[in-house]
Motif scaffolding. Sequence first.
Motif, PDB file in Angstrom:
ATOM      1  N   VAL A 182       0.829  -1.205   0.000  1.00  0.00           N
ATOM      2  CA  VAL A 182       0.000   0.000   0.000  1.00  0.00           C
ATOM      3  C   VAL A 182       0.868   1.262   0.000  1.00  0.00           C
ATOM      4  CG1 VAL A 182      -1.749   1.288   1.306  1.00  0.00           C
ATOM      5  CG2 VAL A 182      -1.894  -1.203   1.141  1.00  0.00           C
ATOM      6  N   LEU A 183       2.025   1.195   0.650  1.00  0.00           N
ATOM      7  CA  LEU A 183       2.871   2.388   0.766  1.00  0.00           C
ATOM      8  C   LEU A 183       3.546   2.749  -0.551  1.00  0.00           C
ATOM      9  CD1 LEU A 183       4.497   1.883   4.276  1.00  0.00           C
ATOM     10  CD2 LEU A 183       2.226   2.690   3.646  1.00  0.00           C
ATOM     11  N   ARG A 184       3.543   1.833  -1.506  1.00  0.00           N
ATOM     12  CA  ARG A 184       4.130   2.106  -2.811  1.00  0.00           C
ATOM     13  C   ARG A 184       3.074   2.440  -3.870  1.00  0.00           C
ATOM     14  NH1 ARG A 184       9.506   0.595  -3.333  1.00  0.00           N
ATOM     15  NH2 ARG A 184      10.375  -0.536  -1.536  1.00  0.00           N
ATOM     16  N   MET A 185       1.824   2.440  -3.459  1.00  0.00           N
ATOM     17  CA  MET A 185       0.764   2.707  -4.430  1.00  0.00           C
ATOM     18  C   MET A 185       0.775   4.164  -4.882  1.00  0.00           C
ATOM     19  SD  MET A 185      -2.557   0.566  -3.088  1.00  0.00           S
ATOM     20  CE  MET A 185      -2.608  -1.218  -3.189  1.00  0.00           C
ATOM     21  N   ARG A 186       0.528   4.356  -6.164  1.00  0.00           N
ATOM     22  CA  ARG A 186       0.367   5.692  -6.703  1.00  0.00           C
ATOM     23  C   ARG A 186      -1.029   6.206  -6.354  1.00  0.00           C
ATOM     24  NH1 ARG A 186       2.902   4.207 -12.669  1.00  0.00           N
ATOM     25  NH2 ARG A 186       5.056   3.853 -11.940  1.00  0.00           N
ATOM     26  N   PRO A 187      -1.258   7.502  -6.483  1.00  0.00           N
ATOM     27  CA  PRO A 187      -2.562   8.060  -6.089  1.00  0.00           C
ATOM     28  C   PRO A 187      -3.754   7.361  -6.726  1.00  0.00           C
ATOM     29  CG  PRO A 187      -1.004   9.831  -6.439  1.00  0.00           C
ATOM     30  CD  PRO A 187      -0.303   8.571  -6.827  1.00  0.00           C
ATOM     31  N   LEU A 188      -3.664   7.004  -8.010  1.00  0.00           N
ATOM     32  CA  LEU A 188      -4.781   6.331  -8.673  1.00  0.00           C
ATOM     33  C   LEU A 188      -5.018   4.948  -8.086  1.00  0.00           C
ATOM     34  CD1 LEU A 188      -6.842   6.687 -10.941  1.00  0.00           C
ATOM     35  CD2 LEU A 188      -5.217   5.586 -12.507  1.00  0.00           C
ATOM     36  N   GLU A 189      -3.946   4.211  -7.794  1.00  0.00           N
ATOM     37  CA  GLU A 189      -4.077   2.887  -7.201  1.00  0.00           C
ATOM     38  C   GLU A 189      -4.654   2.974  -5.793  1.00  0.00           C
ATOM     39  OE1 GLU A 189      -0.434   0.220  -8.830  1.00  0.00           O
ATOM     40  OE2 GLU A 189       0.167   2.041  -7.766  1.00  0.00           O
ATOM     41  N   LEU A 190      -4.209   3.963  -5.045  1.00  0.00           N
ATOM     42  CA  LEU A 190      -4.701   4.154  -3.681  1.00  0.00           C
ATOM     43  C   LEU A 190      -6.183   4.516  -3.691  1.00  0.00           C
ATOM     44  CD1 LEU A 190      -3.866   4.161  -0.724  1.00  0.00           C
ATOM     45  CD2 LEU A 190      -3.243   6.578  -0.970  1.00  0.00           C
ATOM     46  N   ARG A 191      -6.589   5.335  -4.638  1.00  0.00           N
ATOM     47  CA  ARG A 191      -7.999   5.709  -4.764  1.00  0.00           C
ATOM     48  C   ARG A 191      -8.854   4.475  -5.076  1.00  0.00           C
ATOM     49  NH1 ARG A 191      -7.724   9.209  -8.914  1.00  0.00           N
ATOM     50  NH2 ARG A 191      -6.653  10.662  -7.524  1.00  0.00           N
ATOM     51  N   GLU A 192      -8.331   3.615  -5.947  1.00  0.00           N
ATOM     52  CA  GLU A 192      -9.053   2.399  -6.292  1.00  0.00           C
ATOM     53  C   GLU A 192      -9.183   1.477  -5.075  1.00  0.00           C
ATOM     54  OE1 GLU A 192      -9.807  -1.672  -7.324  1.00  0.00           O
ATOM     55  OE2 GLU A 192      -7.894  -0.947  -6.516  1.00  0.00           O
ATOM     56  N   LEU A 193      -8.119   1.396  -4.276  1.00  0.00           N
ATOM     57  CA  LEU A 193      -8.137   0.584  -3.058  1.00  0.00           C
ATOM     58  C   LEU A 193      -9.223   1.063  -2.106  1.00  0.00           C
ATOM     59  CD1 LEU A 193      -6.472  -1.602  -1.336  1.00  0.00           C
ATOM     60  CD2 LEU A 193      -5.428   0.398  -0.253  1.00  0.00           C
ATOM     61  N   ARG A 194      -9.297   2.371  -1.900  1.00  0.00           N
ATOM     62  CA  ARG A 194     -10.268   2.922  -0.951  1.00  0.00           C
ATOM     63  C   ARG A 194     -11.694   2.841  -1.474  1.00  0.00           C
ATOM     64  NH1 ARG A 194      -6.756   8.380   0.221  1.00  0.00           N
ATOM     65  NH2 ARG A 194      -5.238   7.512   1.707  1.00  0.00           N
ATOM     66  N   ARG A 195     -11.872   2.974  -2.769  1.00  0.00           N
ATOM     67  CA  ARG A 195     -13.216   2.953  -3.337  1.00  0.00           C
ATOM     68  C   ARG A 195     -13.804   1.560  -3.446  1.00  0.00           C
ATOM     69  NH1 ARG A 195     -13.335   7.090  -8.562  1.00  0.00           N
ATOM     70  NH2 ARG A 195     -13.268   9.056  -7.392  1.00  0.00           N
ATOM     71  N   ASN A 196     -12.956   0.577  -3.728  1.00  0.00           N
ATOM     72  CA  ASN A 196     -13.467  -0.736  -4.106  1.00  0.00           C
ATOM     73  C   ASN A 196     -13.096  -1.882  -3.179  1.00  0.00           C
ATOM     74  OD1 ASN A 196     -14.635   0.193  -6.647  1.00  0.00           O
ATOM     75  ND2 ASN A 196     -12.526   0.478  -7.319  1.00  0.00           N
ATOM     76  N   ARG A 197     -12.002  -1.774  -2.438  1.00  0.00           N
ATOM     77  CA  ARG A 197     -11.518  -2.942  -1.708  1.00  0.00           C
ATOM     78  C   ARG A 197     -11.518  -2.776  -0.191  1.00  0.00           C
ATOM     79  NH1 ARG A 197      -5.886  -3.757  -4.471  1.00  0.00           N
ATOM     80  NH2 ARG A 197      -5.785  -5.586  -3.099  1.00  0.00           N
ATOM     81  N   ILE A 198     -11.482  -1.543   0.285  1.00  0.00           N
ATOM     82  CA  ILE A 198     -11.459  -1.288   1.727  1.00  0.00           C
ATOM     83  C   ILE A 198     -12.547  -0.291   2.079  1.00  0.00           C
ATOM     84  CG2 ILE A 198     -10.156  -0.240   3.623  1.00  0.00           C
ATOM     85  CD1 ILE A 198      -7.629  -1.325   2.472  1.00  0.00           C
ATOM     86  N   SER A 199     -13.323  -0.589   3.117  1.00  0.00           N
ATOM     87  CA  SER A 199     -14.283   0.371   3.672  1.00  0.00           C
ATOM     88  C   SER A 199     -13.991   0.559   5.148  1.00  0.00           C
ATOM     89  CB  SER A 199     -15.724  -0.111   3.486  1.00  0.00           C
ATOM     90  OG  SER A 199     -16.136   0.012   2.148  1.00  0.00           O
ATOM     91  N   MET A 200     -14.282   1.751   5.634  1.00  0.00           N
ATOM     92  CA  MET A 200     -13.975   2.067   7.033  1.00  0.00           C
ATOM     93  C   MET A 200     -15.237   2.550   7.743  1.00  0.00           C
ATOM     94  SD  MET A 200     -10.615   4.025   8.380  1.00  0.00           S
ATOM     95  CE  MET A 200     -10.123   3.921  10.105  1.00  0.00           C
ATOM     96  N   VAL A 201     -15.423   2.088   8.981  1.00  0.00           N
ATOM     97  CA  VAL A 201     -16.533   2.508   9.830  1.00  0.00           C
ATOM     98  C   VAL A 201     -15.942   3.214  11.036  1.00  0.00           C
ATOM     99  CG1 VAL A 201     -18.580   1.786  11.105  1.00  0.00           C
ATOM    100  CG2 VAL A 201     -17.881   0.513   9.064  1.00  0.00           C
ATOM    101  N   PHE A 202     -16.332   4.477  11.236  1.00  0.00           N
ATOM    102  CA  PHE A 202     -15.739   5.308  12.279  1.00  0.00           C
ATOM    103  C   PHE A 202     -16.625   5.357  13.521  1.00  0.00           C
ATOM    104  CE2 PHE A 202     -14.177   6.907   8.214  1.00  0.00           C
ATOM    105  CZ  PHE A 202     -12.822   6.998   8.435  1.00  0.00           C
ATOM    106  N   GLN A 203     -16.028   5.847  14.607  1.00  0.00           N
ATOM    107  CA  GLN A 203     -16.772   6.057  15.850  1.00  0.00           C
ATOM    108  C   GLN A 203     -17.874   7.085  15.645  1.00  0.00           C
ATOM    109  OE1 GLN A 203     -14.310   7.277  19.131  1.00  0.00           O
ATOM    110  NE2 GLN A 203     -16.032   7.913  20.383  1.00  0.00           N
ATOM    111  N   HIS A 204     -17.530   8.183  14.982  1.00  0.00           N
ATOM    112  CA  HIS A 204     -18.515   9.219  14.663  1.00  0.00           C
ATOM    113  C   HIS A 204     -19.074   8.899  13.282  1.00  0.00           C
ATOM    114  CE1 HIS A 204     -17.131  11.292  18.202  1.00  0.00           C
ATOM    115  NE2 HIS A 204     -15.904  11.207  17.759  1.00  0.00           N
TER     116      HIS A 204
END
Length: 338
Positions: free
Chosen positions: A90-112
């Motif tokens: 993940v630390l070597r991902m370019r901005p487009l790859e990172l955006r794809e990761l967050r949009r399609n493969r990882i979701s986050m649920v926060f306290q608020h």
Amino acid sequence: MPPKIVCRDVWKIFGRSPRRIFKALATESTPPAPPEGHIVAVRGVSFEVRPGETFVVMGLSGSGKSTLVRCISRITEPTHGEILVDGQDVLRMRPLELRELRRNRISMVFQHFGLFPHRRVIDNVAYGLEVRGVPRPKRRERAAQVLELVGLQGWEYHFPRQLSGGMQQRVGLARALAVDPDILLFDEPFSALDPLIRREMQEELQRLQATLHKTSIFITHDFTEALKLGDKVAVMRHGQIVQVGTPQELVLNPINDYVGAFVRDAPRGRVLTAQAVMTKCNPVPPPADRPTISAHTYLDDLLPLMAAYGDPVAVTDGNGFTIGHVDRAGVLKALIRE
């Protein structure tokens, strides 16, 4: 199967010169305290999460657990280390790859909850699909399906202010599930809820996990919650992982007094199973004239049988073979907090 998530020697240092401070701390056998203006939030953390596993990270406030989970999706940028998702760093991902990761493969649920107050529930849930460019009818159809999954059918066209705190957190969970991610990251999602609602949400999450088998990392400061939800539990202190193990391993064998303080009041009868306290034997066919119990039977569920039946009880594995025996004295000893 290979691990879904791997963290290797992950550090996060806040301050003006984090790289310089990292080099100083990482190369010293007795690391000095960081200079004023710098905070070492995560210090050399390594662990693995298997596909479909719920990995709980717990610790007191300031232990670094929330910073750690934010590093995984690079919401917070790590100072050093390696974070692999399906073998990709993940630390070597370019901005487009990172955006794809967050949009399609990882979701986050926060306290608020972070719901849009001006949008109805169904459109809050569909937001991730909207960002993807999914047409409105399809994203609303998917949002309605997920709302039914989390028990909010009939609330689609209400506004968030019309929902209780527990219902709003269900909306947050539905929003995370709507994009069908491989990985769910939970940052103390239930800590702001009343105890009864919190218990309901824990049970809801267990139900969903039994159905969906998502790979999850769950952050909490509540050890009882960690034991209830986690397949594996990592205990953090001062930015480092002190111990990792199954709930039973932590309760039976805390590595030090710090972990021992957490497990002292753990509900042992709902954590320990017959397999954890049995006297082992080579696999043999089960007895025909005596009761048997599954190796995964919790001790609380075993107590009525122990009270009614004086002789040792055979413990069986998934294939029906006897792999050990438990008796009344052994169960009672395991339940007693030393």
